[in-house]
Design a protein around this motif. Structure first.
Motif, PDB file in Angstrom:
ATOM      1  N   VAL A  90       0.854  -1.190   0.000  1.00  0.00           N
ATOM      2  CA  VAL A  90       0.000   0.000   0.000  1.00  0.00           C
ATOM      3  C   VAL A  90       0.893   1.244   0.000  1.00  0.00           C
ATOM      4  O   VAL A  90       1.923   1.280   0.666  1.00  0.00           O
ATOM      5  CB  VAL A  90      -0.924   0.012   1.232  1.00  0.00           C
ATOM      6  CG1 VAL A  90      -1.809   1.259   1.216  1.00  0.00           C
ATOM      7  CG2 VAL A  90      -1.783  -1.246   1.261  1.00  0.00           C
ATOM      8  N   ASP A  91       0.478   2.280  -0.733  1.00  0.00           N
ATOM      9  CA  ASP A  91       1.228   3.538  -0.812  1.00  0.00           C
ATOM     10  C   ASP A  91       2.683   3.302  -1.229  1.00  0.00           C
ATOM     11  O   ASP A  91       3.623   3.840  -0.636  1.00  0.00           O
ATOM     12  CB  ASP A  91       1.179   4.272   0.526  1.00  0.00           C
ATOM     13  CG  ASP A  91      -0.232   4.727   0.865  1.00  0.00           C
ATOM     14  OD1 ASP A  91      -0.985   5.034  -0.087  1.00  0.00           O
ATOM     15  OD2 ASP A  91      -0.575   4.771   2.053  1.00  0.00           O
ATOM     16  N   ALA A  92       2.858   2.497  -2.250  1.00  0.00           N
ATOM     17  CA  ALA A  92       4.205   2.216  -2.760  1.00  0.00           C
ATOM     18  C   ALA A  92       4.675   3.361  -3.644  1.00  0.00           C
ATOM     19  O   ALA A  92       3.925   4.261  -4.002  1.00  0.00           O
ATOM     20  CB  ALA A  92       4.194   0.920  -3.567  1.00  0.00           C
ATOM     21  N   ARG A  93       5.956   3.327  -4.003  1.00  0.00           N
ATOM     22  CA  ARG A  93       6.465   4.266  -5.006  1.00  0.00           C
ATOM     23  C   ARG A  93       5.912   3.876  -6.368  1.00  0.00           C
ATOM     24  O   ARG A  93       5.630   2.700  -6.612  1.00  0.00           O
ATOM     25  CB  ARG A  93       7.998   4.220  -5.037  1.00  0.00           C
ATOM     26  CG  ARG A  93       8.682   4.808  -3.829  1.00  0.00           C
ATOM     27  CD  ARG A  93      10.192   4.827  -4.035  1.00  0.00           C
ATOM     28  NE  ARG A  93      10.741   3.481  -4.085  1.00  0.00           N
ATOM     29  CZ  ARG A  93      11.182   2.804  -3.029  1.00  0.00           C
ATOM     30  NH1 ARG A  93      11.129   3.351  -1.826  1.00  0.00           N
ATOM     31  NH2 ARG A  93      11.665   1.588  -3.157  1.00  0.00           N
ATOM     32  N   PRO A  94       5.778   4.830  -7.284  1.00  0.00           N
ATOM     33  CA  PRO A  94       5.366   4.460  -8.645  1.00  0.00           C
ATOM     34  C   PRO A  94       6.324   3.408  -9.211  1.00  0.00           C
ATOM     35  O   PRO A  94       7.513   3.401  -8.890  1.00  0.00           O
ATOM     36  CB  PRO A  94       5.465   5.781  -9.414  1.00  0.00           C
ATOM     37  CG  PRO A  94       5.339   6.837  -8.372  1.00  0.00           C
ATOM     38  CD  PRO A  94       5.968   6.289  -7.137  1.00  0.00           C
ATOM     39  N   GLN A  95       5.794   2.553 -10.060  1.00  0.00           N
ATOM     40  CA  GLN A  95       6.624   1.460 -10.585  1.00  0.00           C
ATOM     41  C   GLN A  95       7.856   1.988 -11.309  1.00  0.00           C
ATOM     42  O   GLN A  95       8.949   1.444 -11.177  1.00  0.00           O
ATOM     43  CB  GLN A  95       5.781   0.579 -11.519  1.00  0.00           C
ATOM     44  CG  GLN A  95       6.506  -0.678 -11.991  1.00  0.00           C
ATOM     45  CD  GLN A  95       5.626  -1.527 -12.896  1.00  0.00           C
ATOM     46  OE1 GLN A  95       4.515  -1.131 -13.262  1.00  0.00           O
ATOM     47  NE2 GLN A  95       6.109  -2.696 -13.267  1.00  0.00           N
ATOM     48  N   TRP A  96       7.689   3.073 -12.088  1.00  0.00           N
ATOM     49  CA  TRP A  96       8.839   3.606 -12.812  1.00  0.00           C
ATOM     50  C   TRP A  96       9.901   4.118 -11.848  1.00  0.00           C
ATOM     51  O   TRP A  96      11.101   3.982 -12.103  1.00  0.00           O
ATOM     52  CB  TRP A  96       8.408   4.716 -13.778  1.00  0.00           C
ATOM     53  CG  TRP A  96       7.775   5.923 -13.154  1.00  0.00           C
ATOM     54  CD1 TRP A  96       6.458   6.189 -13.021  1.00  0.00           C
ATOM     55  CD2 TRP A  96       8.460   7.042 -12.553  1.00  0.00           C
ATOM     56  NE1 TRP A  96       6.242   7.386 -12.386  1.00  0.00           N
ATOM     57  CE2 TRP A  96       7.462   7.936 -12.093  1.00  0.00           C
ATOM     58  CE3 TRP A  96       9.801   7.379 -12.367  1.00  0.00           C
ATOM     59  CZ2 TRP A  96       7.759   9.135 -11.452  1.00  0.00           C
ATOM     60  CZ3 TRP A  96      10.101   8.572 -11.738  1.00  0.00           C
ATOM     61  CH2 TRP A  96       9.097   9.445 -11.276  1.00  0.00           C
ATOM     62  N   GLU A  97       9.470   4.707 -10.715  1.00  0.00           N
ATOM     63  CA  GLU A  97      10.420   5.226  -9.741  1.00  0.00           C
ATOM     64  C   GLU A  97      11.102   4.078  -9.000  1.00  0.00           C
ATOM     65  O   GLU A  97      12.306   4.139  -8.708  1.00  0.00           O
ATOM     66  CB  GLU A  97       9.699   6.147  -8.759  1.00  0.00           C
ATOM     67  CG  GLU A  97      10.532   6.582  -7.545  1.00  0.00           C
ATOM     68  CD  GLU A  97      11.737   7.446  -7.890  1.00  0.00           C
ATOM     69  OE1 GLU A  97      12.568   7.697  -6.995  1.00  0.00           O
ATOM     70  OE2 GLU A  97      11.852   7.882  -9.056  1.00  0.00           O
ATOM     71  N   ASP A  98      10.348   3.034  -8.706  1.00  0.00           N
ATOM     72  CA  ASP A  98      10.928   1.853  -8.065  1.00  0.00           C
ATOM     73  C   ASP A  98      12.008   1.248  -8.964  1.00  0.00           C
ATOM     74  O   ASP A  98      13.085   0.866  -8.498  1.00  0.00           O
ATOM     75  CB  ASP A  98       9.812   0.837  -7.801  1.00  0.00           C
ATOM     76  CG  ASP A  98      10.104  -0.032  -6.586  1.00  0.00           C
ATOM     77  OD1 ASP A  98      10.866   0.407  -5.703  1.00  0.00           O
ATOM     78  OD2 ASP A  98       9.560  -1.151  -6.515  1.00  0.00           O
ATOM     79  N   LEU A  99      11.719   1.199 -10.253  1.00  0.00           N
ATOM     80  CA  LEU A  99      12.702   0.684 -11.206  1.00  0.00           C
ATOM     81  C   LEU A  99      13.892   1.628 -11.318  1.00  0.00           C
ATOM     82  O   LEU A  99      15.046   1.191 -11.381  1.00  0.00           O
ATOM     83  CB  LEU A  99      12.035   0.490 -12.575  1.00  0.00           C
ATOM     84  CG  LEU A  99      12.922  -0.040 -13.699  1.00  0.00           C
ATOM     85  CD1 LEU A  99      13.538  -1.389 -13.329  1.00  0.00           C
ATOM     86  CD2 LEU A  99      12.117  -0.160 -15.000  1.00  0.00           C
ATOM     87  N   ARG A 100      13.628   2.929 -11.338  1.00  0.00           N
ATOM     88  CA  ARG A 100      14.725   3.900 -11.449  1.00  0.00           C
ATOM     89  C   ARG A 100      15.706   3.752 -10.297  1.00  0.00           C
ATOM     90  O   ARG A 100      16.923   3.761 -10.501  1.00  0.00           O
ATOM     91  CB  ARG A 100      14.165   5.325 -11.478  1.00  0.00           C
ATOM     92  CG  ARG A 100      15.232   6.398 -11.712  1.00  0.00           C
ATOM     93  CD  ARG A 100      14.716   7.790 -11.384  1.00  0.00           C
ATOM     94  NE  ARG A 100      14.501   7.968  -9.959  1.00  0.00           N
ATOM     95  CZ  ARG A 100      15.476   8.234  -9.086  1.00  0.00           C
ATOM     96  NH1 ARG A 100      16.742   8.321  -9.479  1.00  0.00           N
ATOM     97  NH2 ARG A 100      15.193   8.396  -7.807  1.00  0.00           N
ATOM     98  N   ARG A 101      15.183   3.603  -9.082  1.00  0.00           N
ATOM     99  CA  ARG A 101      16.070   3.469  -7.926  1.00  0.00           C
ATOM    100  C   ARG A 101      16.908   2.190  -8.017  1.00  0.00           C
ATOM    101  O   ARG A 101      18.077   2.184  -7.641  1.00  0.00           O
ATOM    102  CB  ARG A 101      15.244   3.478  -6.643  1.00  0.00           C
ATOM    103  CG  ARG A 101      14.560   4.811  -6.390  1.00  0.00           C
ATOM    104  CD  ARG A 101      13.960   4.894  -5.009  1.00  0.00           C
ATOM    105  NE  ARG A 101      13.248   6.162  -4.811  1.00  0.00           N
ATOM    106  CZ  ARG A 101      12.874   6.623  -3.631  1.00  0.00           C
ATOM    107  NH1 ARG A 101      13.119   5.913  -2.533  1.00  0.00           N
ATOM    108  NH2 ARG A 101      12.230   7.775  -3.531  1.00  0.00           N
ATOM    109  N   GLY A 102      16.306   1.130  -8.507  1.00  0.00           N
ATOM    110  CA  GLY A 102      17.063  -0.104  -8.657  1.00  0.00           C
ATOM    111  C   GLY A 102      18.157   0.008  -9.707  1.00  0.00           C
ATOM    112  O   GLY A 102      19.246  -0.551  -9.550  1.00  0.00           O
ATOM    113  N   LEU A 103      17.876   0.746 -10.788  1.00  0.00           N
ATOM    114  CA  LEU A 103      18.848   0.866 -11.877  1.00  0.00           C
ATOM    115  C   LEU A 103      19.938   1.888 -11.598  1.00  0.00           C
ATOM    116  O   LEU A 103      21.006   1.852 -12.233  1.00  0.00           O
ATOM    117  CB  LEU A 103      18.129   1.210 -13.178  1.00  0.00           C
ATOM    118  CG  LEU A 103      17.303   0.077 -13.807  1.00  0.00           C
ATOM    119  CD1 LEU A 103      16.520   0.583 -14.999  1.00  0.00           C
ATOM    120  CD2 LEU A 103      18.216  -1.080 -14.215  1.00  0.00           C
TER     121      LEU A 103
END
Length: 601
Positions: free
Chosen positions: A361-374
């Protein structure tokens, strides 16, 4: 491809199919149908030459409630049945067994008639085909059968003759060309005893292609186009380094029948000569035109390498009850796929602005989650006209609206090899189903950091998802999207930079959206002379394990402008060499596609 979250797989087996009925009986095939079973995702069909299904067995799978069984023996009797499947679970009970006897060419009793030893086929013209044969022993008369299908189920024409040759006339030249299939029946005088030949293919003579020209030049090749020729199914392009076509000669044959070809394996800075001829045929007796006039061009002298990746990472909204399919589980594998690829530019699809994942719940947007990982792998996201903020970061309502309108399409870049130039932007595509985020293409200009100063335009897109197999109006919508993208790029790329387009087009290589892209001058990096890895696998696999494999059956693409050459095309998948199954976590329901390119300096 874009999928709505499927329901969890039901435990109960599907019902037994009813209403099994034969719909068409031919010489070497038959068709039957049944009532669709509620909840079924597919059907298994079994065919045999005995009622116990122990002899001459054949098994087919289909997603429809009808099937055509081919490559059978005329006059033979076959038994058939069908069951329904749900997901990957075992199927339900089989239907009642049906029985069918195929049509006969004749009561073949060949003991009194010799075999056909020689059959000669010649394309006499654009509208006639010549057939001749050696007279079988004791044969006195003949019937020549012709059809437009290999199983003689359509447009059957029968001609009687006492001669050992026949010219089949009054065909109509077509574009593209088509094949015809023949069989000769030989009869004894005063008897119904018959010997029939093997079936064979014949083709009309194609015209010589006109309008041959060089559309564009690249470091290691050229893009060539010509007018479509009557009766042509494919084309052969010949290259050489001399006008007489005696030195460094190569011949490339199109695989899609289109009237263009991008050659990618020529030497840099060298003059080449090109010519083209038309081919008509499938497997036998291929008819060929003569070559048309030659044209010449010199390849560009130098270039700089670029590696790109297209990857549909699958929406985090998916909630199918399978934990390994959740975004939070898959994300490390997605990051590793991109981070290990060595790509300079990566276009991802379906990295939406959603903040609700299964179990989160209330996660980061998927693109932002991916950005942080990359970020830890040396990649950063190109803003493509957005402010890069989400939630309450900008201190105003509607802060994430610009990211939402990207429709999950984002461009990442390797900070050590390229740098973004300007702000980039978003292209709005035709919106066939009125989705609130619309359909888009993200774009960004980049410059290589190798000192060459080379700049290029990168584009990432995702077309309408429905009806890939059905085609029709669904495909027409995707074609309209392709054309809107092509038109927009004329303005975006006013400086005529080299262009690389990646994305999920939800279209197979022979579909109209791909044709539209090619007609606009863009080439699929999976070219006929480009080395390819795992090209036999479908780029969309839907978590099937092992993944499905049909050569060239991809819906994810890398397209390049005429001044960019492709060096290698790869489908990335960590598969066991023996079983063909995935090793470790499956990153997404799509494979990533990587292309190694050469940009002009």
């Amino acid at each position: 491809m874009w999928l709505q979250a499927p329901a969890a797989q039901a435990a109960a087996k599907p019902a037994r199919p009813a209403g099994v009925k034969t719909t068409k009986i031919n010489y070497e095939s038959f068709s039957f149908k049944w009532n669709a079973v509620s909840g079924a995702t597919g059907y298994t069909v079994r065919v045999a030459t005995n009622a116990k299904f122990t002899s001459g067995r054949n098994t087919l799978r289909t997603g429809k409630s009808s099937v055509t069984v081919t490559r059978l023996r005329n006059c033979a009797t076959y038994y058939f049945k069908v069951n329904a499947r749900t997901g990957s679970a075992a199927g339900g009970a089989y239907s009642a067994t049906g029985k069918v006897t195929l049509k006969c060419y004749g009561p073949e009793r060949p003991s009194g008639i010799g075999k056909f030893s020689t059959i000669t086929v010649k394309p006499k013209s654009a509208t006639s085909i010549g057939v001749s044969w050696t007279r079988p022993k004791t044969a006195a008369r003949y019937e020549l059968w012709r059809s437009t299908s290999t199983d003689f189920s359509t447009d059957v024409v029968k001609v009687k003759t006492g001669k050992t040759w026949y010219v089949d006339r009054n065909f109509k030249a077509q574009t593209p060309g088509k094949s015809y299939y023949y069989r000769i029946l030989a009869f004894k005088s005063g008897s119904s005893t018959v010997r029939y030949s093997k079936k064979f293919e014949a083709n009309l003579a194609p015209a010589v292609p006109t309008g041959f020209r060089v559309k564009g030049r690249a470091v290691n090749g050229a893009t060539l186009t010509w007018n479509r020729a009557a009766n042509a199914r494919q084309y052969a392009v010949r290259t050489a380094t001399d006008a007489g076509f005696t030195r460094n000669v190569k011949t490339f044959i199109t695989t899609d029948g289109r009237n263009r070809l991008a050659v990618n394996t020529l030497a840099a800075g060298k003059k080449y000569y090109f010519r083209v001829r038309a081919l008509n045929g499938n497997k036998q007796h291929i008819a060929r035109s003569s070559y048309g006039p030659a044209v010449s061009a010199t390849t560009l002298s130098s270039g700089t390498p670029l590696t790109v990746l297209s990857f549909n990472v699958l929406t985090a909204n998916l909630d199918d009850g399978v934990k390994s399919h959740n975004w939070t589980t898959r994300k490390p594998a997605v990051v590793d796929t991109i981070g290990d690829s060595g790509a300079d530019v990566v276009g991802v699809q379906e990295a939406y602005a959603t903040v609700k994942y299964p179990g989160v719940v209330d996660a980061r947007p998927q693109w932002e989650d991916l950005r942080r990982g990359l970020t830890a792998r040396g990649y950063q996201r190109a803003l493509s006209g957005t402010d890069g903020l989400y939630g309450t970061q900008c201190g105003r309502s509607g802060c994430a609206q610009d990211e939402y309108l990207m429709d999950g399409n984002h461009i990442f870049y390797r900070t050590s090899t390229v740098r973004p130039i300007g702000k980039g932007g978003r292209i709005k595509l035709y919106n066939p189903d009125g989705r609130t985020s619309g359909y888009t293409a993200a774009w960004q200009v980049f410059e290589k950091r190798d000192g060459s100063g080379v700049r290029f335009l990168a584009v990432d897109t995702h077309f309408y998802w429905a009806g890939i197999t059905a085609r029709g109006s669904y495909e027409a919508a995707r074609t309209r999207q392709a054309k809107s993208l092509i038109d927009a790029l004329k303005t975006v790329n006013a400086g005529k930079l080299p262009v690389v387009i990646v994305g999920d087009l939800n279209s197979k290589p022979y579909h109209d959206p791909v044709t539209a892209m090619m007609a606009a001058g863009y080439s699929d990096a999976a070219g006929v002379d480009v080395p390819q890895t795992r090209a036999r696998y479908n780029s969309f696999h839907g978590f099937r394990n092992p993944p499905p494999s049909t050569w060239g059956n991809h819906i994810d693409y890398v397209f390049v402008s005429p001044n960019v050459s492709a060096k290698k095309w790869e489908l990335l998948a960590n598969l066991d060499a023996k079983t063909g199954k995935f090793v470790g976590l499956i990153p997404s329901d799509h494979h990533a596609i990587r292309a190694r390119l050469t940009l002009p300096r």
